[in-house]
Design a protein around this motif. Sequence first.
Motif, PDB file in Angstrom:
ATOM      1  N   ASP A 179     -73.987 -45.708  38.153  1.00 43.77           N
ATOM      2  CA  ASP A 179     -74.128 -46.397  36.708  1.00 43.77           C
ATOM      3  C   ASP A 179     -74.482 -45.223  35.817  1.00 43.77           C
ATOM      4  OD1 ASP A 179     -74.859 -48.916  34.912  1.00 43.77           O
ATOM      5  OD2 ASP A 179     -76.283 -47.187  34.630  1.00 43.77           O
ATOM      6  N   LYS A 180     -74.031 -45.241  34.682  1.00 46.11           N
ATOM      7  CA  LYS A 180     -74.268 -44.181  33.517  1.00 46.11           C
ATOM      8  C   LYS A 180     -74.505 -45.237  32.265  1.00 46.11           C
ATOM      9  CE  LYS A 180     -74.304 -39.745  32.501  1.00 46.11           C
ATOM     10  NZ  LYS A 180     -75.512 -39.499  32.280  1.00 46.11           N
ATOM     11  N   SER A 181     -74.998 -46.133  32.432  1.00 41.44           N
ATOM     12  CA  SER A 181     -75.356 -47.069  31.256  1.00 41.44           C
ATOM     13  C   SER A 181     -77.107 -47.086  30.879  1.00 41.44           C
ATOM     14  CB  SER A 181     -74.993 -48.639  31.368  1.00 41.44           C
ATOM     15  OG  SER A 181     -75.463 -49.187  32.299  1.00 41.44           O
ATOM     16  N   ASP A 182     -77.460 -46.119  31.588  1.00 43.20           N
ATOM     17  CA  ASP A 182     -79.082 -46.255  31.550  1.00 43.20           C
ATOM     18  C   ASP A 182     -79.700 -47.301  32.036  1.00 43.20           C
ATOM     19  OD1 ASP A 182     -80.173 -43.681  30.306  1.00 43.20           O
ATOM     20  OD2 ASP A 182     -79.946 -44.539  28.242  1.00 43.20           O
ATOM     21  N   LEU A 183     -79.079 -47.688  33.149  1.00 42.86           N
ATOM     22  CA  LEU A 183     -79.742 -48.879  33.906  1.00 42.86           C
ATOM     23  C   LEU A 183     -81.104 -48.399  34.658  1.00 42.86           C
ATOM     24  CD1 LEU A 183     -79.252 -51.672  35.068  1.00 42.86           C
ATOM     25  CD2 LEU A 183     -78.338 -50.667  37.180  1.00 42.86           C
ATOM     26  N   LEU A 184     -81.145 -47.133  35.022  1.00 41.35           N
ATOM     27  CA  LEU A 184     -82.546 -46.633  35.636  1.00 41.35           C
ATOM     28  C   LEU A 184     -83.544 -46.736  34.367  1.00 41.35           C
ATOM     29  CD1 LEU A 184     -81.799 -43.328  37.666  1.00 41.35           C
ATOM     30  CD2 LEU A 184     -83.255 -45.478  38.259  1.00 41.35           C
ATOM     31  N   LYS A 185     -83.321 -46.270  33.292  1.00 38.68           N
ATOM     32  CA  LYS A 185     -84.203 -46.319  32.300  1.00 38.68           C
ATOM     33  C   LYS A 185     -84.573 -47.868  31.881  1.00 38.68           C
ATOM     34  CE  LYS A 185     -85.508 -44.078  27.876  1.00 38.68           C
ATOM     35  NZ  LYS A 185     -84.916 -43.037  26.860  1.00 38.68           N
ATOM     36  N   LYS A 186     -83.658 -48.709  31.624  1.00 44.42           N
ATOM     37  CA  LYS A 186     -83.820 -49.955  31.167  1.00 44.42           C
ATOM     38  C   LYS A 186     -84.558 -50.834  32.233  1.00 44.42           C
ATOM     39  CE  LYS A 186     -79.254 -50.265  29.027  1.00 44.42           C
ATOM     40  NZ  LYS A 186     -77.864 -50.777  29.135  1.00 44.42           N
ATOM     41  N   CYS A 187     -84.425 -50.367  33.591  1.00 49.66           N
ATOM     42  CA  CYS A 187     -85.111 -51.060  34.537  1.00 49.66           C
ATOM     43  C   CYS A 187     -86.384 -50.539  34.826  1.00 49.66           C
ATOM     44  CB  CYS A 187     -84.548 -50.852  35.875  1.00 49.66           C
ATOM     45  SG  CYS A 187     -85.404 -51.530  37.418  1.00 49.66           S
ATOM     46  N   TYR A 188     -86.976 -49.514  34.399  1.00 48.32           N
ATOM     47  CA  TYR A 188     -88.243 -48.674  34.870  1.00 48.32           C
ATOM     48  C   TYR A 188     -88.784 -48.256  33.450  1.00 48.32           C
ATOM     49  CZ  TYR A 188     -86.811 -48.919  39.595  1.00 48.32           C
ATOM     50  OH  TYR A 188     -86.748 -49.085  40.817  1.00 48.32           O
ATOM     51  N   SER A 189     -88.293 -48.260  32.318  1.00 52.24           N
ATOM     52  CA  SER A 189     -89.169 -47.929  31.092  1.00 52.24           C
ATOM     53  C   SER A 189     -90.204 -48.736  30.570  1.00 52.24           C
ATOM     54  CB  SER A 189     -88.328 -47.513  30.126  1.00 52.24           C
ATOM     55  OG  SER A 189     -87.479 -48.768  29.521  1.00 52.24           O
ATOM     56  N   ALA A 190     -91.183 -48.206  30.308  1.00 56.25           N
ATOM     57  CA  ALA A 190     -92.336 -48.723  29.806  1.00 56.25           C
ATOM     58  C   ALA A 190     -92.549 -48.423  28.223  1.00 56.25           C
ATOM     59  CB  ALA A 190     -93.719 -48.785  30.614  1.00 56.25           C
ATOM     60  N   LYS A 191     -92.013 -47.338  27.897  1.00 56.50           N
ATOM     61  CA  LYS A 191     -92.224 -46.940  26.490  1.00 56.50           C
ATOM     62  C   LYS A 191     -93.254 -46.570  26.099  1.00 56.50           C
ATOM     63  CE  LYS A 191     -87.733 -49.508  25.395  1.00 56.50           C
ATOM     64  NZ  LYS A 191     -87.266 -50.759  24.691  1.00 56.50           N
ATOM     65  N   ALA A 192     -94.262 -45.939  26.687  1.00 54.90           N
ATOM     66  CA  ALA A 192     -95.637 -45.435  26.383  1.00 54.90           C
ATOM     67  C   ALA A 192     -95.425 -44.497  25.336  1.00 54.90           C
ATOM     68  CB  ALA A 192     -96.339 -44.559  27.534  1.00 54.90           C
ATOM     69  N   THR A 193     -96.129 -45.252  24.056  1.00 60.11           N
ATOM     70  CA  THR A 193     -96.003 -44.287  22.790  1.00 60.11           C
ATOM     71  C   THR A 193     -96.770 -42.968  22.882  1.00 60.11           C
ATOM     72  OG1 THR A 193     -97.799 -45.687  22.116  1.00 60.11           O
ATOM     73  CG2 THR A 193     -95.574 -46.231  21.545  1.00 60.11           C
ATOM     74  N   TYR A 194     -97.684 -42.769  23.697  1.00 61.36           N
ATOM     75  CA  TYR A 194     -98.289 -41.376  23.666  1.00 61.36           C
ATOM     76  C   TYR A 194     -97.676 -40.346  24.586  1.00 61.36           C
ATOM     77  CZ  TYR A 194     -99.642 -42.710  28.629  1.00 61.36           C
ATOM     78  OH  TYR A 194     -99.687 -43.090  29.731  1.00 61.36           O
ATOM     79  N   LEU A 195     -96.485 -40.642  25.098  1.00 65.94           N
ATOM     80  CA  LEU A 195     -95.650 -39.857  25.898  1.00 65.94           C
ATOM     81  C   LEU A 195     -94.413 -39.826  25.144  1.00 65.94           C
ATOM     82  CD1 LEU A 195     -96.392 -40.302  29.610  1.00 65.94           C
ATOM     83  CD2 LEU A 195     -96.868 -38.102  28.132  1.00 65.94           C
ATOM     84  N   PHE A 196     -93.640 -40.998  25.094  1.00 71.33           N
ATOM     85  CA  PHE A 196     -92.141 -41.186  24.718  1.00 71.33           C
ATOM     86  C   PHE A 196     -92.076 -41.517  23.318  1.00 71.33           C
ATOM     87  CE2 PHE A 196     -92.857 -42.129  29.220  1.00 71.33           C
ATOM     88  CZ  PHE A 196     -92.338 -41.015  29.852  1.00 71.33           C
ATOM     89  N   GLN A 197     -92.544 -40.825  22.467  1.00 72.99           N
ATOM     90  CA  GLN A 197     -92.485 -40.946  21.074  1.00 72.99           C
ATOM     91  C   GLN A 197     -91.041 -40.580  20.613  1.00 72.99           C
ATOM     92  OE1 GLN A 197     -94.338 -38.552  22.417  1.00 72.99           O
ATOM     93  NE2 GLN A 197     -96.512 -38.601  21.293  1.00 72.99           N
ATOM     94  N   GLN A 198     -90.410 -41.621  19.780  1.00 68.42           N
ATOM     95  CA  GLN A 198     -89.145 -41.384  19.436  1.00 68.42           C
ATOM     96  C   GLN A 198     -88.902 -40.506  18.180  1.00 68.42           C
ATOM     97  OE1 GLN A 198     -86.384 -42.730  21.591  1.00 68.42           O
ATOM     98  NE2 GLN A 198     -88.409 -42.717  22.683  1.00 68.42           N
ATOM     99  N   ASP A 199     -89.780 -40.136  17.568  1.00 66.21           N
ATOM    100  CA  ASP A 199     -89.703 -39.075  16.175  1.00 66.21           C
ATOM    101  C   ASP A 199     -90.258 -37.931  16.628  1.00 66.21           C
ATOM    102  OD1 ASP A 199     -92.533 -39.524  16.717  1.00 66.21           O
ATOM    103  OD2 ASP A 199     -92.778 -40.437  14.667  1.00 66.21           O
ATOM    104  N   LYS A 200     -89.995 -37.391  17.827  1.00 60.90           N
ATOM    105  CA  LYS A 200     -90.128 -35.966  18.052  1.00 60.90           C
ATOM    106  C   LYS A 200     -89.130 -35.067  17.632  1.00 60.90           C
ATOM    107  CE  LYS A 200     -92.347 -36.877  22.811  1.00 60.90           C
ATOM    108  NZ  LYS A 200     -92.460 -36.415  24.068  1.00 60.90           N
ATOM    109  N   PHE A 201     -89.394 -33.877  17.313  1.00 56.16           N
ATOM    110  CA  PHE A 201     -88.423 -32.960  16.708  1.00 56.16           C
ATOM    111  C   PHE A 201     -87.280 -32.391  17.334  1.00 56.16           C
ATOM    112  CE2 PHE A 201     -91.715 -30.227  19.097  1.00 56.16           C
ATOM    113  CZ  PHE A 201     -91.010 -29.200  19.434  1.00 56.16           C
ATOM    114  N   TYR A 202     -87.309 -32.993  18.776  1.00 58.93           N
ATOM    115  CA  TYR A 202     -86.323 -32.432  19.688  1.00 58.93           C
ATOM    116  C   TYR A 202     -85.570 -33.777  20.207  1.00 58.93           C
ATOM    117  CZ  TYR A 202     -89.489 -33.457  23.492  1.00 58.93           C
ATOM    118  OH  TYR A 202     -90.521 -34.070  24.378  1.00 58.93           O
ATOM    119  N   ASP A 203     -84.405 -33.532  20.961  1.00 60.64           N
ATOM    120  CA  ASP A 203     -83.598 -34.575  21.556  1.00 60.64           C
ATOM    121  C   ASP A 203     -84.366 -35.267  22.513  1.00 60.64           C
ATOM    122  OD1 ASP A 203     -81.879 -36.349  22.761  1.00 60.64           O
ATOM    123  OD2 ASP A 203     -80.375 -34.617  22.859  1.00 60.64           O
TER     124      ASP A 203
END
Length: 523
Positions: A350-374
């Motif tokens: 699968d290439k539709s981000d199934l792994l991430k959708k299944c397992y992500s918890a979106k911890a804001t102290y690690l996975f901030q979406q407004d970082k200065f890189y991709d």
Amino acid sequence: MSHACASDCQATSQGGTVQKEMTSSKKSPVLVDGVVLNGPQTDVKAGEKFVEEACRLVMEEVVLKATDVSEKVCEWQPPEQLRQLLDLEMRDTGETQDKLLKLCQDVIHFSVKTNHPRFFNQLYAGLDYYSLAARIITEALNPSIYTYEVSPVFLLVEEAVLKKMIECVGWKEGDGIFNPGGSVSNMCAMNLARYRYYPDVKEKGLSGLPRLVLFTSAECHYSMKKAASFLGIGTQNVYFVETDGRGKMIPEELEKRIWQARKEGAVPFLVCATSGTTVLGAFDPLDEIAEICERHALWLHVDASWGGSALVSRKYRQLLHGIHRADSVAWNPHKMLMAGIQCSALLVKDKSDLLKKCYSAKATYLFQQDKFYDVSYDTGDKSIQCSRRPDAFKFWMTWKALGTLGLEERVNRALALSRYLVDEIKKREGFKLLMEPEYTNICFWYIPPSLREMEEGPEFWEKLSLVAPAIKERMMKKGSLMVGYQPHRGKVNFFRQVVISPQVSREDMDFLLDEIESLGRGM
């Protein structure tokens, strides 16, 4: 005095003042709760010296002796005696450097030398020098690969290795993550398959689900039962499919079990095939199993933890013919390709981000979406772990050093040595193969002289079942070699010899048979 000279003098004066301030600040202790906070607490020089001496010890006692067949494979001691020989107690005050180095030496001395050419006990063996160097680097850097900001190099390395492994499977694209072992990869694949069909399970849990069942070979790895238990599916909902005489799943039996489950009101969702079973080294017929999965719209996972490395060999990759039709694959380079424990990848078509959708918890102290890189490079949320080791790096280093052709040669040589051993077993009186091996798992009995004239009835098999354990005890206490044994599906204890390491020679194969014969003489 010129303006420039005056400036230099002023700077020198200021620098001297700063230096004095720093010196004076060191002389004035800062206390918080009775603890002096000035300067580092660690004795840096002593620490550096200890690391240097410990590395020298590892080089001399492990690396330089790795291929020395005159050394023992193990220095067997029973637990009670070993506990007395080792100073295991942790005290209020620290030990001296000399004592610590002696402890390191004792640990090495009494540990099993899995890099010894005559260690055949498990599905890993030998020493890959490039992987070892990579492990030393990662241990020193101590990275955790959840985000690009803290582990930029190792995340790019993992991406490159996964891409290459995906190509080996035969997919044009895909996704993946490195996990702590094949058991975890299998569990993650099982959970991913369930999420694919029932995405609400992630938030709502099990209460709204039908009775889900999965199917796997009767020869599968025990991690499938553990995963079903851990995920709340239940071990009773793991349907084991009968295998043929060589240990391969029978596709017709799989189809029968699927229909049986549906008649019972259960909902099939997953089939787990095995490429390289643990004991017999059998490879399930993937093409035929894939046909059934497509017909019934089931997720196909292939546990290629052991056999996946055959994919790098043009000669032997046909053992996994049809693997490109799988939805997910578990592959452990720490086994045949010697990347060092542990190194296990879960690959997903699968290439539709199934792994991430299944397992992500979106911890804001690690996975901030407004970082200065991709932030797409912050791949840690695809894993069930938070802290995660850079396991791909050691495999990458070996692959870079040997190239794909070198990895292929490693696999081909292991299979060739296995073929040699099989031919030798057939020539020798008292040795009997269970079957012609498909991979490097060579399963055989040693029949001592006292049993060779006996009819193969219940008494014969009962007595033969005692032979392998007795020989194993003798070889362990002597330290001459290590090879595993087990009973299996109605067959009494037999030896399972596994060839992996390129340090193993034809002479080691001859020694194995000679030594078993010598240790079993008189039984």
